[in-house]
Design a protein around this motif. Structure first.
Motif, PDB file in Angstrom:
ATOM      1  N   GLU A 195       0.870  -1.180   0.000  1.00 51.36           N
ATOM      2  CA  GLU A 195       0.000   0.000   0.000  1.00 51.36           C
ATOM      3  C   GLU A 195       0.903   1.224   0.000  1.00 51.36           C
ATOM      4  OE1 GLU A 195      -2.680  -0.294   3.308  1.00 51.36           O
ATOM      5  OE2 GLU A 195      -2.922  -2.452   3.054  1.00 51.36           O
ATOM      6  N   SER A 196       0.354   2.393   0.256  1.00 50.23           N
ATOM      7  CA  SER A 196       1.167   3.595   0.308  1.00 50.23           C
ATOM      8  C   SER A 196       2.103   3.531   1.512  1.00 50.23           C
ATOM      9  CB  SER A 196       0.280   4.840   0.395  1.00 50.23           C
ATOM     10  OG  SER A 196      -0.534   4.781   1.543  1.00 50.23           O
ATOM     11  N   ALA A 197       3.246   4.201   1.402  1.00 51.41           N
ATOM     12  CA  ALA A 197       4.234   4.198   2.477  1.00 51.41           C
ATOM     13  C   ALA A 197       3.682   4.890   3.710  1.00 51.41           C
ATOM     14  CB  ALA A 197       5.502   4.894   2.008  1.00 51.41           C
ATOM     15  N   LEU A 198       4.034   4.368   4.874  1.00 57.58           N
ATOM     16  CA  LEU A 198       3.648   4.976   6.147  1.00 57.58           C
ATOM     17  C   LEU A 198       4.749   5.950   6.541  1.00 57.58           C
ATOM     18  CD1 LEU A 198       1.608   4.966   8.482  1.00 57.58           C
ATOM     19  CD2 LEU A 198       2.961   3.156   9.533  1.00 57.58           C
ATOM     20  N   LEU A 199       4.430   7.227   6.623  1.00 54.97           N
ATOM     21  CA  LEU A 199       5.429   8.256   6.882  1.00 54.97           C
ATOM     22  C   LEU A 199       5.430   8.698   8.343  1.00 54.97           C
ATOM     23  CD1 LEU A 199       4.861  10.477   3.710  1.00 54.97           C
ATOM     24  CD2 LEU A 199       6.405   8.516   3.991  1.00 54.97           C
ATOM     25  N   LYS A 200       6.569   9.226   8.785  1.00 52.01           N
ATOM     26  CA  LYS A 200       6.662   9.708  10.158  1.00 52.01           C
ATOM     27  C   LYS A 200       6.069  11.104  10.311  1.00 52.01           C
ATOM     28  CE  LYS A 200      11.492  10.989   9.298  1.00 52.01           C
ATOM     29  NZ  LYS A 200      12.884  10.662   9.662  1.00 52.01           N
ATOM     30  N   SER A 201       5.635  11.689   9.228  1.00 48.06           N
ATOM     31  CA  SER A 201       5.118  13.058   9.252  1.00 48.06           C
ATOM     32  C   SER A 201       3.591  13.117   9.223  1.00 48.06           C
ATOM     33  CB  SER A 201       5.668  13.832   8.054  1.00 48.06           C
ATOM     34  OG  SER A 201       5.304  13.194   6.835  1.00 48.06           O
ATOM     35  N   GLN A 202       2.923  12.022   9.579  1.00 51.18           N
ATOM     36  CA  GLN A 202       1.461  11.982   9.452  1.00 51.18           C
ATOM     37  C   GLN A 202       0.745  11.850  10.795  1.00 51.18           C
ATOM     38  OE1 GLN A 202       1.208   8.660   6.693  1.00 51.18           O
ATOM     39  NE2 GLN A 202       1.226  10.018   4.922  1.00 51.18           N
ATOM     40  N   MET A 203       1.423  12.246  11.879  1.00 53.44           N
ATOM     41  CA  MET A 203       0.774  12.197  13.182  1.00 53.44           C
ATOM     42  C   MET A 203      -0.398  13.163  13.229  1.00 53.44           C
ATOM     43  SD  MET A 203       3.816  11.805  15.987  1.00 53.44           S
ATOM     44  CE  MET A 203       4.358  13.494  15.832  1.00 53.44           C
ATOM     45  N   ARG A 204      -1.338  12.874  14.125  1.00 60.39           N
ATOM     46  CA  ARG A 204      -2.517  13.725  14.251  1.00 60.39           C
ATOM     47  C   ARG A 204      -2.711  14.161  15.701  1.00 60.39           C
ATOM     48  NH1 ARG A 204      -6.775   9.973  10.710  1.00 60.39           N
ATOM     49  NH2 ARG A 204      -5.421   9.722   8.880  1.00 60.39           N
ATOM     50  N   GLU A 205      -3.328  15.298  15.864  1.00 61.79           N
ATOM     51  CA  GLU A 205      -3.620  15.799  17.208  1.00 61.79           C
ATOM     52  C   GLU A 205      -4.436  14.770  17.993  1.00 61.79           C
ATOM     53  OE1 GLU A 205      -6.266  19.349  19.313  1.00 61.79           O
ATOM     54  OE2 GLU A 205      -5.805  19.437  17.162  1.00 61.79           O
ATOM     55  N   GLY A 206      -4.022  14.522  19.231  1.00 61.87           N
ATOM     56  CA  GLY A 206      -4.721  13.575  20.083  1.00 61.87           C
ATOM     57  C   GLY A 206      -4.206  12.154  20.000  1.00 61.87           C
ATOM     58  N   ASP A 207      -3.284  11.874  19.059  1.00 61.24           N
ATOM     59  CA  ASP A 207      -2.716  10.525  18.954  1.00 61.24           C
ATOM     60  C   ASP A 207      -1.985  10.149  20.242  1.00 61.24           C
ATOM     61  OD1 ASP A 207      -3.586  10.015  16.408  1.00 61.24           O
ATOM     62  OD2 ASP A 207      -1.657  10.308  15.427  1.00 61.24           O
ATOM     63  N   ALA A 208      -2.027   8.870  20.559  1.00 60.54           N
ATOM     64  CA  ALA A 208      -1.196   8.328  21.630  1.00 60.54           C
ATOM     65  C   ALA A 208       0.165   7.979  21.046  1.00 60.54           C
ATOM     66  CB  ALA A 208      -1.841   7.086  22.231  1.00 60.54           C
ATOM     67  N   LEU A 209       1.223   8.138  21.849  1.00 61.00           N
ATOM     68  CA  LEU A 209       2.573   7.794  21.424  1.00 61.00           C
ATOM     69  C   LEU A 209       3.010   6.503  22.120  1.00 61.00           C
ATOM     70  CD1 LEU A 209       4.270  11.297  21.472  1.00 61.00           C
ATOM     71  CD2 LEU A 209       3.766   9.906  19.451  1.00 61.00           C
ATOM     72  N   VAL A 210       3.449   5.549  21.336  1.00 63.31           N
ATOM     73  CA  VAL A 210       3.848   4.237  21.848  1.00 63.31           C
ATOM     74  C   VAL A 210       5.263   3.929  21.377  1.00 63.31           C
ATOM     75  CG1 VAL A 210       3.405   1.748  21.691  1.00 63.31           C
ATOM     76  CG2 VAL A 210       1.488   3.359  21.930  1.00 63.31           C
ATOM     77  N   ILE A 211       6.089   3.382  22.281  1.00 59.35           N
ATOM     78  CA  ILE A 211       7.430   2.936  21.918  1.00 59.35           C
ATOM     79  C   ILE A 211       7.520   1.440  22.208  1.00 59.35           C
ATOM     80  CG2 ILE A 211       8.494   3.431  24.160  1.00 59.35           C
ATOM     81  CD1 ILE A 211      10.973   4.415  22.623  1.00 59.35           C
ATOM     82  N   THR A 212       8.257   0.707  21.348  1.00 63.59           N
ATOM     83  CA  THR A 212       8.203  -0.757  21.450  1.00 63.59           C
ATOM     84  C   THR A 212       9.451  -1.413  22.037  1.00 63.59           C
ATOM     85  OG1 THR A 212       9.037  -1.072  19.194  1.00 63.59           O
ATOM     86  CG2 THR A 212       6.633  -0.897  19.484  1.00 63.59           C
TER      87      THR A 212
END
Length: 262
Positions: A72-89
């Motif tokens: 599919e289309s590439a997932l970019l790091k510049s597409q975050m949205r207001e209210g998103d939760a941030l998760v680190i793995t």
């Protein structure tokens, strides 16, 4: 991990090897061992080692160019949205632990989790993130948490609030940082301090310093809709790289990171 972070599937690799000057037979054995080990790792990711290039030099070195494809289309790091939760793995602290290992200051109970973290693939976590439909993702490597999150925020035109106590840390990282040890790359990463808002008491903690710790084979930083965060964490819990919610994306457009300690 760069491919995984973009939602891309690697399928082929090209090796670039510098063999130490010496007898041809020894060089051949070194090349055989290097590429055999690399091929074992690539097979786990359904990737073929298809060729490459070798040269001679004073030090042994190996690197790979990875070819991947997007379904599919590439997932970019510049597409975050207001209210998103941030998760680190993955937990952080690899840089300071590697620095300690070089000085024979890394204890055995600290080294084993560090090694296990570096060896864990980001592939399964990236696949889960893609299936859930996260908004943005990057891998946390040389620039540390502050630098890679800063890149995401700058690209998205947003800011973030990070809960310091929620940051997952490798065993020994706090103790070593408290002793004043750090990776040689950590000082350069402090250029990202200009985007961080923090009170002076928190700035003096080891946890703050570890925001600039460079990671080798670090985890993924994921921006996911708040309503989907629990589902993401539940699914990641079954992998070798479970997720940790560390904060939220905010609407402010100046790209800062606000650190809080509740």
């Amino acid at each position: 991990s760069d491919c995984f972070a973009m939602g891309s599937e690697p399928f082929a690799a090209l090796a670039n090897v510098t063999l130490q000057l010496g007898k041809p037979r020894r060089q051949e054995e070194s090349l055989f061992q290097l590429l055999t080990g690399a091929n074992d790792a690539f097979k786990e990711m359904r990737t073929s080692l298809v060729g490459g290039h070798t040269i001679e030099g004073t030090q042994l070195a190996v690197g790979f160019a990875i070819l991947s494809q997007h379904n599919e289309s590439a997932l970019l790091k510049s597409q975050m949205r207001e209210g998103d939760a941030l998760v680190i793995t993955k937990p952080i602290g690899i840089g300071v632990l590697l620095a300690a290992q070089m000085q024979a200051r890394c204890k055995g109970p600290w080294w084993s989790p560090c090694l296990a973290s570096m060896l864990a693939s980001n592939g399964p976590a990236a696949m889960i993130a893609r299936q859930i439909g996260v908004h943005g993702m990057t891998d946390v490597t040389g620039f540390g948490v502050a630098g890679h999150l800063g890149e995401m925020l700058k690209g998205s035109g947003l800011s973030a609030e990070i809960e310091v106590a929620a940051l997952p840390l490798l065993p020994g990282a706090v103790e070593l940082t408290r002793e004043g040890l750090e990776s040689t790359l950590a000082p350069a990463n402090r250029d990202w301090e200009e985007i961080i808002r923090v009170n002076e008491k928190l700035r003096l903690t080891p946890e703050y310093a570890l925001l600039f710790d460079p990671q080798t084979s670090g985890g993924l930083m994921i921006a996911v809709a708040d309503a989907e965060c629990d589902r993401l964490l539940d699914r990641l819990a079954a992998t070798d790289t479970p997720g940790h919610r560390i904060g939220n994306v905010m609407s402010a457009r100046d790209g800062y990171i606000e650190l809080v300690c509740r």
